[in-house]
Design a protein around this motif. Structure first.
Motif, PDB file in Angstrom:
ATOM      1  N   LEU A 229       0.837  -1.214   0.000  1.00  0.00           N
ATOM      2  CA  LEU A 229       0.000   0.000   0.000  1.00  0.00           C
ATOM      3  C   LEU A 229       0.870   1.261   0.000  1.00  0.00           C
ATOM      4  O   LEU A 229       0.575   2.218  -0.711  1.00  0.00           O
ATOM      5  N   PHE A 230       1.973   1.245   0.772  1.00  0.00           N
ATOM      6  CA  PHE A 230       2.885   2.398   0.755  1.00  0.00           C
ATOM      7  C   PHE A 230       3.456   2.605  -0.646  1.00  0.00           C
ATOM      8  O   PHE A 230       3.561   3.737  -1.128  1.00  0.00           O
ATOM      9  N   ALA A 231       3.791   1.485  -1.288  1.00  0.00           N
ATOM     10  CA  ALA A 231       4.360   1.586  -2.638  1.00  0.00           C
ATOM     11  C   ALA A 231       3.354   2.212  -3.605  1.00  0.00           C
ATOM     12  O   ALA A 231       3.722   3.020  -4.458  1.00  0.00           O
ATOM     13  N   THR A 232       2.062   1.861  -3.458  1.00  0.00           N
ATOM     14  CA  THR A 232       1.060   2.448  -4.369  1.00  0.00           C
ATOM     15  C   THR A 232       0.906   3.947  -4.102  1.00  0.00           C
ATOM     16  O   THR A 232       0.758   4.731  -5.035  1.00  0.00           O
ATOM     17  N   ILE A 233       0.974   4.348  -2.831  1.00  0.00           N
ATOM     18  CA  ILE A 233       0.841   5.778  -2.509  1.00  0.00           C
ATOM     19  C   ILE A 233       2.016   6.554  -3.110  1.00  0.00           C
ATOM     20  O   ILE A 233       1.841   7.608  -3.736  1.00  0.00           O
ATOM     21  N   ARG A 234       3.225   6.000  -2.921  1.00  0.00           N
ATOM     22  CA  ARG A 234       4.420   6.643  -3.508  1.00  0.00           C
ATOM     23  C   ARG A 234       4.279   6.775  -5.020  1.00  0.00           C
ATOM     24  O   ARG A 234       4.547   7.806  -5.610  1.00  0.00           O
ATOM     25  N   GLU A 235       3.784   5.686  -5.642  1.00  0.00           N
ATOM     26  CA  GLU A 235       3.635   5.665  -7.103  1.00  0.00           C
ATOM     27  C   GLU A 235       2.600   6.710  -7.553  1.00  0.00           C
ATOM     28  O   GLU A 235       2.791   7.399  -8.550  1.00  0.00           O
TER      29      GLU A 235
END
Ligand code: UDP
Length: 241
Positions: A229-235
């Motif tokens: 989920l953190f990776a999607t927010i960063r993306e």
């Protein structure tokens, strides 16, 4: 067209649409394969290009749970709905039982597929369970021979991720089945050795939480979810810039 969620393309379809597409693939009889990645498997794909390749080449890529659906929403490209592998396969067996379809159950510990077969025979009287095989064999060749002789319309491949995804990609050209799907612990659920979360948990998108309470050793693997989920927010922020 597939919706990209952190590098993995997902089919955005309702459960009914998925079943229609699966029946079409069965009628083509070319051993099409279905994968149902959850966030943990998306993270595996990002870490291993062989797994990514096996997942991307599947004929259907279904979002197996709420995590991927949230991820797609965060990225601003929502998916129609979650389609857990077990929901998909139940809906498909419902259809296949109308036409005397044949199902082969492969995977899980010895004895589990036979117990699952009992349940499925009772639940879908129109279905023919045409064979079972546990998931702890060494050599693919004799297993493929048995499967091909049984002529299944649907083959369960329950070897856990990413073993099952790699197995399907590696063996698709040697198999003669309608369709096959990587279905993780589904045979354990049908056999009754693992219980699925109560309906309320499923509705609230908390099936993962129930599973964590029942099988707390999964915590290590589940820590992939917040990372995902953190990776999607960063993306999402990266795309905005
Ligand atoms: N399994 C198997 N062969 C193996 C490893 C695992 O048949 O070499 C089975 C295992 O017994 C279990 C299923 O694969 O029934 C994995 O279930 P799990 O719920 O862990 O699936 P995942 O979440 O890994 O897809």
């Amino acid at each position: 067209m597939r919706i990209d969620v952190m590098g993995v393309g997902f089919d955005s379809l309702t459960l009914n649409e998925v079943v229609t597409e699966a029946l079409r693939l069965i009628s083509e009889h070319r051993s099409a394969y279905v994968v149902t990645p959850n966030p943990e498997i998306v993270m595996m794909c990002r870490a291993d290009e062989n797994v990514m390749d096996a997942v991307q080449k599947a004929d259907l890529v279904l979002p197996d749970g709420i995590g991927v659906v949230y991820g797609a929403k965060i990225l601003g490209t929502p998916l129609k709905q979650k389609v857990p592998g077990i929901d998909f396969v139940q809906a498909l067996m419902g259809e296949l039982s109308q036409t005397g379809g044949r199902v082969f159950l492969m995977g899980s510990k010895p004895g589990v597929a036979e117990m699952a077969a009992e349940t499925l025979r009772n639940r879908y009287p129109g279905l023919t369970i045409c064979g079972t095989q546990d998931g702890y064999f060494k050599d693919d060749t004799p297993v493929i021979e048995v499967i091909n002789e049984a002529k299944p319309d649907l083959l369960f491949v329950c070897l856990g991720a990413p073993k099952q995804e790699l197995w399907m990609q590696r063996n698709a050209s040697k198999l003669k089945v309608g369709i096959m799907a990587g279905l993780g612990g589904s045979l354990d659920v049908f056999a009754g050795t693992v219980k699925r979360a109560p309906k309320l948990f499923q509705k609230l998108g908390l099936e993962w939480f129930y599973r964590l309470m029942k099988e707390p050793w999964r915590i290590g693997r589940m820590m992939q979810l917040p990372k995902f989920l953190f990776a999607t927010i960063r993306e999402r922020f990266r795309r905005k810039r």
